[in-house]
Design an enzyme around this catalytic site. Structure first.
Site, mmCIF file in Angstrom:
data_model
loop_
_atom_site.group_PDB
_atom_site.id
_atom_site.type_symbol
_atom_site.label_atom_id
_atom_site.label_comp_id
_atom_site.label_asym_id
_atom_site.label_seq_id
_atom_site.Cartn_x
_atom_site.Cartn_y
_atom_site.Cartn_z
ATOM 1 N N HIS A 163 0.995 -1.480 0.072
ATOM 2 C CA HIS A 163 -0.328 0.069 0.108
ATOM 3 C C HIS A 163 0.962 1.507 0.115
ATOM 4 C CE1 HIS A 163 -3.941 -1.492 1.016
ATOM 5 N NE2 HIS A 163 -3.576 -2.187 0.571
ATOM 6 N N TYR B 25 -8.633 5.964 7.915
ATOM 7 C CA TYR B 25 -8.733 6.292 8.975
ATOM 8 C C TYR B 25 -9.672 7.439 9.066
ATOM 9 C CZ TYR B 25 -4.562 3.781 10.138
ATOM 10 O OH TYR B 25 -3.887 2.491 10.455
ATOM 11 N N PRO C 84 -3.835 0.398 19.007
ATOM 12 C CA PRO C 84 -3.747 -0.072 16.927
ATOM 13 C C PRO C 84 -3.400 1.208 16.053
ATOM 14 C CG PRO C 84 -5.208 -1.273 17.735
ATOM 15 C CD PRO C 84 -5.250 -0.275 19.841
ATOM 16 N N LYS D 40 1.261 -0.174 15.309
ATOM 17 C CA LYS D 40 3.057 -0.067 15.843
ATOM 18 C C LYS D 40 3.257 -1.403 16.282
ATOM 19 C CE LYS D 40 4.098 2.631 13.967
ATOM 20 N NZ LYS D 40 4.547 1.724 11.976
ATOM 21 N N TYR E 258 4.576 5.869 9.823
ATOM 22 C CA TYR E 258 3.750 4.922 9.498
ATOM 23 C C TYR E 258 4.686 3.766 8.409
ATOM 24 C CZ TYR E 258 -0.702 2.695 8.516
ATOM 25 O OH TYR E 258 -2.230 1.418 8.455
HETATM 26 P P1 FAS Z 1 1.747 -11.882 21.854
HETATM 27 O O1 FAS Z 1 0.509 -11.264 23.071
HETATM 28 O O2 FAS Z 1 0.935 -12.060 20.158
HETATM 29 O O3 FAS Z 1 1.555 -13.730 22.185
HETATM 30 C C1 FAS Z 1 2.627 -14.151 23.020
HETATM 31 C C2 FAS Z 1 2.166 -15.985 23.334
HETATM 32 O O4 FAS Z 1 2.862 -15.272 24.288
HETATM 33 C C3 FAS Z 1 1.431 -15.457 23.481
HETATM 34 O O5 FAS Z 1 0.853 -16.696 21.658
HETATM 35 C C4 FAS Z 1 0.805 -16.192 24.346
HETATM 36 O O6 FAS Z 1 -0.658 -17.558 24.048
HETATM 37 C C5 FAS Z 1 1.950 -16.496 25.279
HETATM 38 N N1 FAS Z 1 1.980 -17.056 26.099
HETATM 39 C C6 FAS Z 1 1.185 -16.362 27.178
HETATM 40 N N2 FAS Z 1 1.477 -16.022 28.046
HETATM 41 C C7 FAS Z 1 2.323 -17.496 28.646
HETATM 42 C C8 FAS Z 1 3.653 -17.979 29.645
HETATM 43 N N3 FAS Z 1 2.920 -18.408 30.588
HETATM 44 N N4 FAS Z 1 4.021 -19.242 29.262
HETATM 45 C C9 FAS Z 1 4.406 -19.512 27.747
HETATM 46 N N5 FAS Z 1 2.824 -19.227 26.364
HETATM 47 C C10 FAS Z 1 2.502 -17.572 27.239
HETATM 48 N N6 FAS Z 1 -1.453 -4.678 16.573
HETATM 49 C C11 FAS Z 1 -1.533 -3.621 15.746
HETATM 50 O O7 FAS Z 1 -0.343 -3.825 15.141
HETATM 51 N N7 FAS Z 1 -2.975 -3.756 14.808
HETATM 52 C C12 FAS Z 1 -3.730 -4.137 15.322
HETATM 53 O O8 FAS Z 1 -4.787 -4.479 14.386
HETATM 54 C C13 FAS Z 1 -3.713 -4.777 16.650
HETATM 55 N N8 FAS Z 1 -5.181 -5.555 17.237
HETATM 56 C C14 FAS Z 1 -4.503 -6.042 18.079
HETATM 57 C C15 FAS Z 1 -6.409 -6.193 18.779
HETATM 58 C C16 FAS Z 1 -5.677 -7.518 20.245
HETATM 59 C C17 FAS Z 1 -7.008 -7.716 20.795
HETATM 60 C C18 FAS Z 1 -4.486 -7.651 20.540
HETATM 61 C C19 FAS Z 1 -4.887 -8.508 22.181
HETATM 62 C C20 FAS Z 1 -3.111 -6.975 20.633
HETATM 63 C C21 FAS Z 1 -3.984 -5.902 18.817
HETATM 64 N N9 FAS Z 1 -2.391 -6.220 17.989
HETATM 65 C C22 FAS Z 1 -2.406 -5.216 17.211
HETATM 66 C C23 FAS Z 1 -1.284 -5.906 18.678
HETATM 67 C C24 FAS Z 1 -0.702 -7.366 18.481
HETATM 68 O O9 FAS Z 1 -0.693 -7.506 17.499
HETATM 69 C C25 FAS Z 1 0.374 -7.570 19.102
HETATM 70 O O10 FAS Z 1 1.397 -6.535 18.714
HETATM 71 C C26 FAS Z 1 1.477 -8.619 18.918
HETATM 72 O O11 FAS Z 1 0.505 -10.509 18.982
HETATM 73 C C27 FAS Z 1 2.973 -8.604 19.904
HETATM 74 O O12 FAS Z 1 2.936 -10.546 19.389
HETATM 75 P P2 FAS Z 1 3.763 -10.366 20.910
HETATM 76 O O13 FAS Z 1 4.780 -9.799 21.344
HETATM 77 O O14 FAS Z 1 4.283 -12.150 19.983
HETATM 78 O O15 FAS Z 1 2.965 -10.896 21.942
HETATM 79 C C1 PHB Z 2 -5.565 -3.734 10.708
HETATM 80 O O1 PHB Z 2 -5.973 -4.248 9.846
HETATM 81 O O2 PHB Z 2 -6.282 -5.034 11.500
HETATM 82 C C2 PHB Z 2 -5.317 -2.687 11.485
HETATM 83 C C3 PHB Z 2 -4.979 -1.414 10.035
HETATM 84 C C4 PHB Z 2 -3.947 -1.010 10.543
HETATM 85 C C5 PHB Z 2 -4.313 -0.597 12.169
HETATM 86 C C6 PHB Z 2 -5.245 -1.271 13.119
HETATM 87 C C7 PHB Z 2 -5.439 -1.932 12.574
HETATM 88 O O3 PHB Z 2 -4.037 1.176 12.272
#
Ligand code: FAS
Ligand code: PHB
Length: 392
Positions: A72, A203, A295, A299, A387
């Site tokens: 994009h 956005y 989000p 980032k 971005y």
């Molecule tokens: P994660 O939380 O993804 O992974 C951590 C892993 O550790 C999980 O699989 C968990 O099961 C495991 N774990 C936890 N405790 C443990 C333990 N005690 N022992 C072993 N394993 C354990 N970011 C964006 O950029 N855009 C978005 O739109 C966006 N939407 C999101 C929506 C939600 C609901 C959430 C919660 C986050 C969102 N994020 C978004 C942020 C998300 O993408 C995170 O930045 C990303 O998952 C980070 O990855 P990890 O650091 O691997 O953490």
């Molecule tokens: C998404 O596609 O899930 C998305 C994209 C941009 C954002 C947040 C979420 O800033």
């Protein structure tokens, strides 16, 4: 059991680190609390910075993203009855890549399985021992998996276990400082098997609240609307969602919106959070274990990737060149970029959302911010640079 690096957490941070270390011949064992399918069932990020795309290539998992990712070159921003486009490539020579976090994680799990690397699923009661002891005492990690007790002795531990994991809590309270801002709203997100309303993201700051139009591919759309923190997803029918989205985006896009049944619907709270330092002895935190962003700036996943880059580079220097200087400065190096991502995510959230009790002056400040962004090349360049991803 012995290994070089124990990685707690089998999400994108842990898996990317494990794969990068493998490519350098460094052994890692991954501990994941859930199952692979459960991890892959999470619908999260959708936009990848250039740095993460490059890291996936370095990890030798670039095949699918190269053919199924969507570059994009810009994004649309709308407010009141105005909308304008920020051109990423004009200002940075780089696009962003639209490719879901679910697919990134799937590619990394597939690669992990090919390496034959050890991954424990369904782990419980993970405990970190001796991470802070200097000298010859090596760190240990104990846990149970499918009812069996395990102990792994290692050189280093990577805490990649997300916001609710054990790693950050394993740093003594008196040794860590936490910084947090909780936002007075959440995001209601849906996934629908419909064509995206526009070929780029939108956005939207509207009098009814924030909305985001995103996508996963030409027939899978991802939409969000700002909602009160105490909203219940059960109270949001698909029709209610679509009607709310329509009235928050510019009419020319609303008129083209193709709706359909949601195949995923959930509400995520929004917070900014950072822990300092991101290391304690031979325990190193990566990703959501160390920081959280709203989000709005896309980032979360991307800042996890830059942490992994710094830790992978430091561990490689240690094992391949007997140089531990980068390990010693990992936290300071990672935090320098983390705070810039926190700032950008906070600024995008503050500029695009309607906060409860905003005064008429606050609303004018928000509109002036958006007017300046619409009319000023330097302001647009600054947004574009943040971005697409600041340099590692
Ligand atoms: P994660 O939380 O993804 O992974 C951590 C892993 O550790 C999980 O699989 C968990 O099961 C495991 N774990 C936890 N405790 C443990 C333990 N005690 N022992 C072993 N394993 C354990 N970011 C964006 O950029 N855009 C978005 O739109 C966006 N939407 C999101 C929506 C939600 C609901 C959430 C919660 C986050 C969102 N994020 C978004 C942020 C998300 O993408 C995170 O930045 C990303 O998952 C980070 O990855 P990890 O650091 O691997 O953490
Ligand atoms: C998404 O596609 O899930 C998305 C994209 C941009 C954002 C947040 C979420 O800033």
């Amino acid at each position: 059991m012995q290994t070089q690096v124990v990685i707690i957490g089998g999400g994108p941070s842990g898996l990317l680190l494990a794969q990068l270390l493998h490519v350098q011949g460094i052994e890692a064992v991954v501990l994941e609390r859930k199952t692979r399918d459960y991890v892959l069932g999470r619908i999260r990020a959708g936009v990848l910075e250039r740095g993460l795309v490059a890291l996936l290539a370095e990890a030798q998992v670039e095949t699918r993203i190269a053919t199924q990712g969507f570059p994009h070159d810009g994004t649309v921003i709308s407010y009141d009855d105005q909308h304008f486009r920020i051109n990423f490539t004009d200002h940075t020579d780089h696009p962003v890549m639209v490719y879901g976090q679910t697919e990134v994680t799937r590619d990394l799990y597939d690669a992990r399985e090919k390496t034959g690397g050890t991954t424990f699923f369904n782990v419980e009661d993970v405990q970190i021992h001796n991470a802070d002891l200097e000298g010859t005492t090596r760190p240990r990690v104990t846990f149970t998996s499918d009812g069996t007790d395990h102990e792994i002795t290692c050189d280093y531990i990577a805490g990649c276990d997300g916001f609710h994991g054990v790693s950050r809590q394993s740093i003594p309270q008196e040794k860590r400082s936490e910084y947090e801002k909780v936002y007075p709203f959440g995001w209601l997100g849906i996934l629908s098997e419909t064509p995206p309303v526009h070929h780029e993201l939108i956005y939207a700051n509207s009098p009814h609240g924030f909305a985001l139009c995103s996508m996963r591919n030409d027939h899978l759309s991802r939409y969000y609307v700002q909602c009160p923190t105490d909203d219940n997803v059960a109270d949001w029918s698909d029709d209610r969602f679509w009607n709310e989205l329509r009235r928050r985006i510019p009419p020319e896009f609303a008129a083209k919106l193709q709706t359909g049944p949601s195949i995923e619907k959930s509400i995520a709270p929004l917070r900014s959070f950072v822990v300092e330092p991101m290391q304690y002895g031979r325990l190193f935190l990566c990703g959501d274990a160390a920081h959280i962003v709203p989000p709005t700036g896309a980032k979360g996943l991307n800042t996890a990737a830059s942490d992994v880059h710094y830790l992978y580079r430091a561990l490689t220097a240690h094992y391949r060149e007997n140089d531990s200087a980068k390990l010693a400065t990992y936290s300071a190096t990672a935090l320098s970029r983390v705070w810039k991502a926190e700032r950008f995510s906070w600024w995008m959230t503050s500029t695009l959302h309607r906060f409860p009790q905003m005064s008429t002056f606050d609303l004018r400040m928000q509109r002036a911010e958006l007017e300046f962004l619409r009319s000023n090349t330097a302001a647009q360049a600054a947004l574009a640079q943040n971005y697409v991803g600041l340099p590692y």
